[in-house]
Design a protein around this motif. Structure first.
Motif, PDB file in Angstrom:
ATOM      1  N   TYR A  36       0.872  -1.259   0.139  1.00 42.42           N
ATOM      2  CA  TYR A  36       0.169   0.138  -0.013  1.00 42.42           C
ATOM      3  C   TYR A  36       0.928   1.165   0.062  1.00 42.42           C
ATOM      4  O   TYR A  36       2.236   1.123   0.283  1.00 42.42           O
ATOM      5  CB  TYR A  36      -1.127  -0.075   1.216  1.00 42.42           C
ATOM      6  CG  TYR A  36      -0.198  -0.068   2.601  1.00 42.42           C
ATOM      7  CD1 TYR A  36       0.399   0.818   3.303  1.00 42.42           C
ATOM      8  CD2 TYR A  36      -0.085  -1.588   2.906  1.00 42.42           C
ATOM      9  CE1 TYR A  36       1.089   0.537   4.481  1.00 42.42           C
ATOM     10  CE2 TYR A  36       0.554  -1.737   4.324  1.00 42.42           C
ATOM     11  CZ  TYR A  36       1.333  -0.706   4.881  1.00 42.42           C
ATOM     12  OH  TYR A  36       1.846  -0.895   5.989  1.00 42.42           O
ATOM     13  N   TRP A  37       0.333   2.227  -0.588  1.00 40.90           N
ATOM     14  CA  TRP A  37       0.905   3.630  -0.404  1.00 40.90           C
ATOM     15  C   TRP A  37       0.238   4.582   0.873  1.00 40.90           C
ATOM     16  O   TRP A  37      -0.926   4.401   1.181  1.00 40.90           O
ATOM     17  CB  TRP A  37       0.742   4.274  -1.639  1.00 40.90           C
ATOM     18  CG  TRP A  37       1.290   3.800  -2.930  1.00 40.90           C
ATOM     19  CD1 TRP A  37       0.626   2.789  -3.778  1.00 40.90           C
ATOM     20  CD2 TRP A  37       2.639   4.070  -3.347  1.00 40.90           C
ATOM     21  NE1 TRP A  37       1.669   2.547  -4.602  1.00 40.90           N
ATOM     22  CE2 TRP A  37       2.595   3.171  -4.394  1.00 40.90           C
ATOM     23  CE3 TRP A  37       3.490   5.065  -3.226  1.00 40.90           C
ATOM     24  CZ2 TRP A  37       3.886   3.318  -5.229  1.00 40.90           C
ATOM     25  CZ3 TRP A  37       4.619   5.037  -3.725  1.00 40.90           C
ATOM     26  CH2 TRP A  37       4.918   4.040  -5.087  1.00 40.90           C
ATOM     27  N   PHE A  38       1.357   5.226   1.470  1.00 39.45           N
ATOM     28  CA  PHE A  38       0.841   6.065   2.816  1.00 39.45           C
ATOM     29  C   PHE A  38       1.648   7.245   2.690  1.00 39.45           C
ATOM     30  O   PHE A  38       2.568   7.476   2.438  1.00 39.45           O
ATOM     31  CB  PHE A  38       0.716   5.159   3.913  1.00 39.45           C
ATOM     32  CG  PHE A  38       2.108   4.551   4.127  1.00 39.45           C
ATOM     33  CD1 PHE A  38       2.903   5.465   4.990  1.00 39.45           C
ATOM     34  CD2 PHE A  38       2.677   3.306   3.600  1.00 39.45           C
ATOM     35  CE1 PHE A  38       4.200   5.037   5.308  1.00 39.45           C
ATOM     36  CE2 PHE A  38       3.803   3.053   3.768  1.00 39.45           C
ATOM     37  CZ  PHE A  38       4.641   3.591   4.722  1.00 39.45           C
ATOM     38  N   THR A  39       0.993   8.259   3.438  1.00 39.15           N
ATOM     39  CA  THR A  39       1.546   9.484   3.749  1.00 39.15           C
ATOM     40  C   THR A  39       2.599   9.341   4.920  1.00 39.15           C
ATOM     41  O   THR A  39       2.653   8.357   5.797  1.00 39.15           O
ATOM     42  CB  THR A  39       0.309  10.539   4.282  1.00 39.15           C
ATOM     43  OG1 THR A  39      -0.148  10.275   5.546  1.00 39.15           O
ATOM     44  CG2 THR A  39      -0.533  10.739   3.204  1.00 39.15           C
ATOM     45  N   PRO A  40       3.738  10.183   4.863  1.00 38.18           N
ATOM     46  CA  PRO A  40       4.630  10.186   5.957  1.00 38.18           C
ATOM     47  C   PRO A  40       3.871  10.609   7.134  1.00 38.18           C
ATOM     48  O   PRO A  40       2.881  11.119   7.378  1.00 38.18           O
ATOM     49  CB  PRO A  40       5.689  11.478   5.383  1.00 38.18           C
ATOM     50  CG  PRO A  40       5.300  11.763   4.066  1.00 38.18           C
ATOM     51  CD  PRO A  40       3.756  11.330   3.857  1.00 38.18           C
ATOM     52  N   GLY A  41       4.370  10.087   8.257  1.00 36.13           N
ATOM     53  CA  GLY A  41       4.064  10.299   9.537  1.00 36.13           C
ATOM     54  C   GLY A  41       3.994   8.865  10.518  1.00 36.13           C
ATOM     55  O   GLY A  41       4.414   7.839  10.134  1.00 36.13           O
ATOM     56  N   GLY A  42       3.544   8.854  11.854  1.00 39.72           N
ATOM     57  CA  GLY A  42       3.764   7.854  12.694  1.00 39.72           C
ATOM     58  C   GLY A  42       2.876   8.101  14.032  1.00 39.72           C
ATOM     59  O   GLY A  42       2.529   9.084  14.153  1.00 39.72           O
ATOM     60  N   GLY A  43       3.345   7.381  14.776  1.00 41.29           N
ATOM     61  CA  GLY A  43       3.179   7.372  16.103  1.00 41.29           C
ATOM     62  C   GLY A  43       3.795   8.523  17.033  1.00 41.29           C
ATOM     63  O   GLY A  43       4.656   8.761  16.801  1.00 41.29           O
ATOM     64  N   LEU A  44       2.977   9.063  17.943  1.00 40.96           N
ATOM     65  CA  LEU A  44       3.370  10.272  18.657  1.00 40.96           C
ATOM     66  C   LEU A  44       4.170   9.694  20.100  1.00 40.96           C
ATOM     67  O   LEU A  44       3.777   8.500  20.429  1.00 40.96           O
ATOM     68  CB  LEU A  44       2.319  11.097  19.277  1.00 40.96           C
ATOM     69  CG  LEU A  44       1.442  11.605  18.205  1.00 40.96           C
ATOM     70  CD1 LEU A  44       0.324  12.505  18.777  1.00 40.96           C
ATOM     71  CD2 LEU A  44       2.376  12.509  17.306  1.00 40.96           C
ATOM     72  N   GLU A  45       5.264  10.366  20.256  1.00 36.37           N
ATOM     73  CA  GLU A  45       5.857  10.144  21.627  1.00 36.37           C
ATOM     74  C   GLU A  45       4.977  10.595  22.858  1.00 36.37           C
ATOM     75  O   GLU A  45       3.882  11.228  22.813  1.00 36.37           O
ATOM     76  CB  GLU A  45       7.357  10.861  21.661  1.00 36.37           C
ATOM     77  CG  GLU A  45       8.049  10.705  20.626  1.00 36.37           C
ATOM     78  CD  GLU A  45       8.971   9.175  20.635  1.00 36.37           C
ATOM     79  OE1 GLU A  45       8.874   8.709  21.638  1.00 36.37           O
ATOM     80  OE2 GLU A  45       9.263   8.788  19.675  1.00 36.37           O
ATOM     81  N   PRO A  46       5.070   9.838  24.109  1.00 33.80           N
ATOM     82  CA  PRO A  46       4.402  10.198  25.232  1.00 33.80           C
ATOM     83  C   PRO A  46       4.174  11.984  25.378  1.00 33.80           C
ATOM     84  O   PRO A  46       5.318  12.366  25.362  1.00 33.80           O
ATOM     85  CB  PRO A  46       5.039   9.588  26.241  1.00 33.80           C
ATOM     86  CG  PRO A  46       5.672   8.525  25.691  1.00 33.80           C
ATOM     87  CD  PRO A  46       6.220   8.800  24.429  1.00 33.80           C
ATOM     88  N   ALA A  47       3.131  12.395  25.564  1.00 34.64           N
ATOM     89  CA  ALA A  47       3.029  13.942  25.792  1.00 34.64           C
ATOM     90  C   ALA A  47       3.447  14.678  24.643  1.00 34.64           C
ATOM     91  O   ALA A  47       3.418  16.084  24.716  1.00 34.64           O
ATOM     92  CB  ALA A  47       3.818  14.224  27.126  1.00 34.64           C
ATOM     93  N   GLU A  48       3.605  14.118  23.504  1.00 34.82           N
ATOM     94  CA  GLU A  48       3.915  14.890  22.071  1.00 34.82           C
ATOM     95  C   GLU A  48       2.735  15.270  21.680  1.00 34.82           C
ATOM     96  O   GLU A  48       1.713  14.655  21.492  1.00 34.82           O
ATOM     97  CB  GLU A  48       4.880  14.072  21.274  1.00 34.82           C
ATOM     98  CG  GLU A  48       5.295  14.758  20.057  1.00 34.82           C
ATOM     99  CD  GLU A  48       6.450  13.998  19.135  1.00 34.82           C
ATOM    100  OE1 GLU A  48       7.297  14.198  18.879  1.00 34.82           O
ATOM    101  OE2 GLU A  48       5.781  12.536  18.922  1.00 34.82           O
ATOM    102  N   SER A  49       2.738  16.624  21.118  1.00 35.50           N
ATOM    103  CA  SER A  49       1.280  17.325  20.559  1.00 35.50           C
ATOM    104  C   SER A  49       1.432  16.568  19.113  1.00 35.50           C
ATOM    105  O   SER A  49       2.547  16.154  18.371  1.00 35.50           O
ATOM    106  CB  SER A  49       1.350  18.763  20.446  1.00 35.50           C
ATOM    107  OG  SER A  49       2.495  19.009  19.534  1.00 35.50           O
ATOM    108  N   PRO A  50       0.202  16.574  18.490  1.00 30.92           N
ATOM    109  CA  PRO A  50       0.310  16.342  17.228  1.00 30.92           C
ATOM    110  C   PRO A  50       1.055  16.904  16.100  1.00 30.92           C
ATOM    111  O   PRO A  50       1.958  16.370  15.361  1.00 30.92           O
ATOM    112  CB  PRO A  50      -1.268  16.138  16.764  1.00 30.92           C
ATOM    113  CG  PRO A  50      -2.014  16.084  17.945  1.00 30.92           C
ATOM    114  CD  PRO A  50      -0.991  16.689  19.051  1.00 30.92           C
ATOM    115  N   ALA A  51       1.257  18.122  16.184  1.00 28.72           N
ATOM    116  CA  ALA A  51       1.924  19.100  15.419  1.00 28.72           C
ATOM    117  C   ALA A  51       3.294  18.821  15.766  1.00 28.72           C
ATOM    118  O   ALA A  51       3.984  18.778  14.565  1.00 28.72           O
ATOM    119  CB  ALA A  51       1.593  20.657  15.728  1.00 28.72           C
ATOM    120  N   ALA A  52       3.668  18.567  16.740  1.00 29.62           N
ATOM    121  CA  ALA A  52       5.211  18.316  16.986  1.00 29.62           C
ATOM    122  C   ALA A  52       5.620  17.078  16.444  1.00 29.62           C
ATOM    123  O   ALA A  52       6.754  16.692  15.923  1.00 29.62           O
ATOM    124  CB  ALA A  52       5.398  18.532  18.673  1.00 29.62           C
ATOM    125  N   GLY A  53       4.687  16.093  16.770  1.00 24.67           N
ATOM    126  CA  GLY A  53       4.922  14.685  16.153  1.00 24.67           C
ATOM    127  C   GLY A  53       5.097  14.693  14.661  1.00 24.67           C
ATOM    128  O   GLY A  53       5.708  14.032  14.058  1.00 24.67           O
TER     129      GLY A  53
END
Length: 157
Positions: A36-53
């Motif tokens: 499959y094809w997918f966008t860059p990105g992944g799981g957040l670190e604990p307490a990391e905001s979505p924008a920072a992740g």
């Protein structure tokens, strides 16, 4: 019903001046034929905001360094369920839009799982996504891409 691993994630719709979105081509290690094809990105670190992740994942996976402020607010939020490497995930994820004139993708920041399960990347137009028989996520990406690129833009770089 499978036991789900709950996960928070952030993804980036990286769009070039031609209105094409960057996607990675990979597979599930437990199901190598499931490509499959997918966008860059992944799981957040604990307490990391979505924008920072999203900013961290974008830098690791593409070499493009943007600040969370440059990514702005999410353009989409969703919850998805999927298997990966023999485990089931329930993932709450935010998508951010980043626009570039062009970008030479640098994948040297891939982690071990990414190096093993991602084979290539390419820029896709909405028309190409609609015509392909290949699997991509999110499944409504052509319409989302058209909606987001209909707005005048300024590139992040």
């Amino acid at each position: 019903m499978p036991d789900f691993i709950l996960r928070r994630a952030a993804r980036v719709l990286l769009v070039d001046r031609a209105g094409r979105v960057l996607l990675f081509n990979g597979f599930d290690p437990a199901r190598p034929d499931h490509r499959y094809w997918f966008t860059p990105g992944g799981g957040l670190e604990p307490a990391e905001s979505p924008a920072a992740g999203a900013a961290r994942e974008l830098a690791e996976e593409t070499g493009l360094q943007l600040t969370p402020a440059e990514l702005g607010d999410p353009v989409r939020h969703e919850e998805v369920e999927f298997p990966f490497d023999g485990r089931w995930y329930r993932q709450e994820q935010d998508f951010f839009l980043a626009r570039v004139t062009s970008w030479q993708v640098d994948t040297r920041g891939f982690d071990e799982v990414e190096r093993h399960s991602i084979e290539s990347h390419r820029w896709w137009s909405a028309d190409e996504l609609e015509r392909t028989a290949e699997r991509f996520y999110p499944e409504d990406l052509p319409g989302l891409l058209r909606q987001l690129t209909a707005v005048p833009w300024e590139p992040a770089c």
